[in-house]
Design a protein around this motif. Structure first.
Motif, PDB file in Angstrom:
ATOM      1  N   ASN A 128      -2.256  10.843  -4.054  1.00 20.87           N
ATOM      2  CA  ASN A 128      -3.617  10.526  -3.617  1.00 20.87           C
ATOM      3  C   ASN A 128      -3.647   9.092  -3.094  1.00 20.87           C
ATOM      4  O   ASN A 128      -3.834   8.136  -3.848  1.00 20.87           O
ATOM      5  CB  ASN A 128      -4.599  10.696  -4.775  1.00 20.87           C
ATOM      6  CG  ASN A 128      -6.042  10.744  -4.327  1.00 20.87           C
ATOM      7  OD1 ASN A 128      -6.402  10.170  -3.307  1.00 20.87           O
ATOM      8  ND2 ASN A 128      -6.878  11.425  -5.093  1.00 20.87           N
ATOM      9  N   ILE A 129      -3.471   8.945  -1.795  1.00 19.64           N
ATOM     10  CA  ILE A 129      -3.381   7.612  -1.203  1.00 19.64           C
ATOM     11  C   ILE A 129      -4.710   6.877  -1.306  1.00 19.64           C
ATOM     12  O   ILE A 129      -4.771   5.705  -1.692  1.00 19.64           O
ATOM     13  CB  ILE A 129      -2.929   7.709   0.264  1.00 19.64           C
ATOM     14  CG1 ILE A 129      -1.521   8.281   0.347  1.00 19.64           C
ATOM     15  CG2 ILE A 129      -2.980   6.334   0.931  1.00 19.64           C
ATOM     16  CD1 ILE A 129      -1.055   8.553   1.760  1.00 19.64           C
ATOM     17  N   GLY A 130      -5.802   7.536  -0.951  1.00 21.17           N
ATOM     18  CA  GLY A 130      -7.104   6.886  -0.962  1.00 21.17           C
ATOM     19  C   GLY A 130      -7.492   6.380  -2.335  1.00 21.17           C
ATOM     20  O   GLY A 130      -7.944   5.234  -2.490  1.00 21.17           O
ATOM     21  N   ALA A 131      -7.314   7.203  -3.352  1.00 19.11           N
ATOM     22  CA  ALA A 131      -7.641   6.787  -4.712  1.00 19.11           C
ATOM     23  C   ALA A 131      -6.699   5.698  -5.196  1.00 19.11           C
ATOM     24  O   ALA A 131      -7.104   4.801  -5.944  1.00 19.11           O
ATOM     25  CB  ALA A 131      -7.605   7.986  -5.654  1.00 19.11           C
ATOM     26  N   SER A 132      -5.431   5.750  -4.772  1.00 21.55           N
ATOM     27  CA  SER A 132      -4.469   4.702  -5.150  1.00 21.55           C
ATOM     28  C   SER A 132      -4.874   3.359  -4.570  1.00 21.55           C
ATOM     29  O   SER A 132      -4.779   2.317  -5.234  1.00 21.55           O
ATOM     30  CB  SER A 132      -3.063   5.083  -4.689  1.00 21.55           C
ATOM     31  OG  SER A 132      -2.588   6.227  -5.367  1.00 21.55           O
ATOM     32  N   LEU A 133      -5.326   3.353  -3.328  1.00 21.37           N
ATOM     33  CA  LEU A 133      -5.774   2.111  -2.708  1.00 21.37           C
ATOM     34  C   LEU A 133      -7.007   1.556  -3.413  1.00 21.37           C
ATOM     35  O   LEU A 133      -7.186   0.342  -3.516  1.00 21.37           O
ATOM     36  CB  LEU A 133      -6.083   2.342  -1.232  1.00 21.37           C
ATOM     37  CG  LEU A 133      -4.873   2.628  -0.335  1.00 21.37           C
ATOM     38  CD1 LEU A 133      -5.324   3.057   1.052  1.00 21.37           C
ATOM     39  CD2 LEU A 133      -3.961   1.415  -0.248  1.00 21.37           C
ATOM     40  N   PRO A 192       0.833  -1.206   0.000  1.00 25.23           N
ATOM     41  CA  PRO A 192       0.000   0.000   0.000  1.00 25.23           C
ATOM     42  C   PRO A 192       0.866   1.255   0.000  1.00 25.23           C
ATOM     43  O   PRO A 192       1.908   1.304   0.661  1.00 25.23           O
ATOM     44  CB  PRO A 192      -0.802  -0.126   1.302  1.00 25.23           C
ATOM     45  CG  PRO A 192      -0.781  -1.576   1.636  1.00 25.23           C
ATOM     46  CD  PRO A 192       0.541  -2.079   1.142  1.00 25.23           C
ATOM     47  N   PRO A 193       0.464   2.277  -0.718  1.00 24.58           N
ATOM     48  CA  PRO A 193       1.257   3.510  -0.760  1.00 24.58           C
ATOM     49  C   PRO A 193       1.150   4.281   0.551  1.00 24.58           C
ATOM     50  O   PRO A 193       0.149   4.214   1.258  1.00 24.58           O
ATOM     51  CB  PRO A 193       0.621   4.301  -1.904  1.00 24.58           C
ATOM     52  CG  PRO A 193      -0.794   3.820  -1.940  1.00 24.58           C
ATOM     53  CD  PRO A 193      -0.742   2.371  -1.556  1.00 24.58           C
ATOM     54  N   THR A 194       2.197   4.973   0.885  1.00 27.14           N
ATOM     55  CA  THR A 194       2.209   5.903   2.005  1.00 27.14           C
ATOM     56  C   THR A 194       2.516   7.282   1.450  1.00 27.14           C
ATOM     57  O   THR A 194       3.019   7.415   0.334  1.00 27.14           O
ATOM     58  CB  THR A 194       3.263   5.505   3.036  1.00 27.14           C
ATOM     59  OG1 THR A 194       4.547   5.423   2.381  1.00 27.14           O
ATOM     60  CG2 THR A 194       2.947   4.158   3.664  1.00 27.14           C
ATOM     61  N   ARG A 195       2.216   8.329   2.223  1.00 28.06           N
ATOM     62  CA  ARG A 195       2.462   9.683   1.707  1.00 28.06           C
ATOM     63  C   ARG A 195       3.921   9.874   1.343  1.00 28.06           C
ATOM     64  O   ARG A 195       4.252  10.353   0.271  1.00 28.06           O
ATOM     65  CB  ARG A 195       2.035  10.724   2.747  1.00 28.06           C
ATOM     66  CG  ARG A 195       2.187  12.169   2.259  1.00 28.06           C
ATOM     67  CD  ARG A 195       1.123  12.517   1.248  1.00 28.06           C
ATOM     68  NE  ARG A 195      -0.195  12.409   1.852  1.00 28.06           N
ATOM     69  CZ  ARG A 195      -1.313  12.206   1.167  1.00 28.06           C
ATOM     70  NH1 ARG A 195      -1.282  12.073  -0.147  1.00 28.06           N
ATOM     71  NH2 ARG A 195      -2.478  12.112   1.782  1.00 28.06           N
ATOM     72  N   ARG A 196       4.805   9.512   2.269  1.00 29.98           N
ATOM     73  CA  ARG A 196       6.231   9.631   1.989  1.00 29.98           C
ATOM     74  C   ARG A 196       6.725   8.316   1.397  1.00 29.98           C
ATOM     75  O   ARG A 196       6.869   7.320   2.096  1.00 29.98           O
ATOM     76  CB  ARG A 196       7.011   9.958   3.259  1.00 29.98           C
ATOM     77  CG  ARG A 196       6.675  11.325   3.839  1.00 29.98           C
ATOM     78  CD  ARG A 196       7.572  11.648   5.018  1.00 29.98           C
ATOM     79  NE  ARG A 196       7.242  12.933   5.614  1.00 29.98           N
ATOM     80  CZ  ARG A 196       7.916  13.498   6.607  1.00 29.98           C
ATOM     81  NH1 ARG A 196       8.964  12.879   7.124  1.00 29.98           N
ATOM     82  NH2 ARG A 196       7.539  14.659   7.085  1.00 29.98           N
ATOM     83  N   LEU A 197       6.990   8.335   0.122  1.00 27.34           N
ATOM     84  CA  LEU A 197       7.501   7.135  -0.537  1.00 27.34           C
ATOM     85  C   LEU A 197       8.974   6.928  -0.242  1.00 27.34           C
ATOM     86  O   LEU A 197       9.491   5.814  -0.383  1.00 27.34           O
ATOM     87  CB  LEU A 197       7.276   7.248  -2.047  1.00 27.34           C
ATOM     88  CG  LEU A 197       5.810   7.283  -2.490  1.00 27.34           C
ATOM     89  CD1 LEU A 197       5.719   7.558  -3.986  1.00 27.34           C
ATOM     90  CD2 LEU A 197       5.094   5.994  -2.136  1.00 27.34           C
TER      91      LEU A 197
END
Length: 321
Positions: free
Chosen positions: A73-78, A15-20
């Motif tokens: 956009n974390i929510g949309a990425s998930l 899952p993506p996080t804000r800070r990659l």
């Protein structure tokens, strides 16, 4: 070690996080700010950033400055969607960002929360900067096709873009309001948008990886002679991928759409394609949509969300060197 896109899956494995990720040298220098996934259905940029940072050593003796990589956009990425409530790449202005900071949680939607969190990370990175800030905005397209770059037509933006061996698209930022590229350019950053190819294609990850490797040199964080073979390979990758496309093109028209238009792009167009006057491009509830003149079609819409049906323009023949 040169990792190719085939070495890892085309979608994000975690899952993506804000800070990659980030890398900071003890020596002052430029900041390279990277944002991937501002549209949640474009995972190639996030995957490429993770691979790039996994293979980049901040202990490199010639490395100066800082690299900061963020997920937009974390929510949309998930969810694997372009956006949830509204397009996160269409509402960037200083006034709006300030308003979001003053608004209460009940007055913000999901993209508003994403924008507020992302803007704070951007502000932090710019406040820490010990030199010029370069911004790389990583995207992909719903149509298959070619990698290309997009900039506002200003000398310092062109100078940066010319180092990537990609077709350069001018005029797009003037056709679309509220994009992050223009917001950060107005704040003093040197900005470059990269469209690496089709969503979730392994080649798109490879193109983004090549652009990232070039960017650390083009922005001055590493000297060109620190990794000459890797730089050469990356430039060859992008030069080969652009095929016979013109080096410089300009968007002149936008075909905007609304949800009730019943817009349907004709199948088979690439993300950049030569078209003839009168050619059938799309259909909507009013009927056929044909090309008004001979030129170039850009970024036809083949996804469920979005209000840009397509763009049209032409090649420029002026000397860009």
């Amino acid at each position: 070690m040169i990792l190719r896109a085939d070495d890892f899956p085309p979608v994000m494995s975690a899952p993506p996080t804000r800070r990659l990720g980030m890398a900071r040298s003890e020596h002052p220098g430029p900041t390279l700010l990277i944002i991937a996934g501002i549209h949640g259905n474009e995972p190639a940029g996030v995957a490429a950033v993770r691979c790039f940072l996994d293979t980049f050593s901040e202990q490199e003796s010639d490395f100066i400055g800082e690299i900061v990589a963020l997920c937009g956009n974390i929510g949309a990425s998930l969810a694997g969607r372009r956006y949830l409530d509204h397009d996160l790449n269409r509402r960037w202005s200083c006034e709006r960002v300030m308003g979001l900071a003053l608004a209460g949680p009940s007055d913000r939607d999901r993209e508003d929360d994403e924008q507020l969190a992302l803007s704070r990370e951007i502000d932090d990175a710019m406040a820490r900067a010990r030199g010029p800030v370069y911004f790389l905005d990583l995207h992909t397209t719903s149509a298959a096709g070619y990698p290309f770059s997009m900039i506002a037509d200003h000398p310092e933006q062109r100078e940066f873009a010319l180092q990537f061996e990609l077709p350069i698209l001018l005029g797009l930022l003037e056709q679309v309001d509220g994009v992050l590229l223009e917001y950060l350019r107005r704040r003093g950053c040197i900005c470059l948008g990269i469209e690496a190819g089709q969503h979730e294609r392994s080649q798109s990850i490879e193109h983004h990886l090549a652009a990232l490797r070039i960017a650390v040199v083009a922005a001055g964080l590493l000297p060109a002679d620190s990794t000459p073979e890797l730089l050469k390979t990356s430039l060859e990758t992008l030069n080969r991928a652009r095929g016979e496309l013109p080096r410089l093109m300009r968007v002149e028209n936008r075909h905007g759409i609304r949800p009730d238009d019943q817009f349907r792009m004709e199948p088979g167009f690439a993300n950049i394609e030569m078209i003839e006057k009168g050619q059938l491009l799309a259909r909507d509830r009013k009927g056929e949509i044909r090309a008004r003149e001979t030129g170039i079609l850009f970024m036809p819409l083949y996804q469920g969300l979005g209000d840009d049906g397509f763009f049209t323009g032409r090649a420029l023949t002026i000397d860009i060197e």
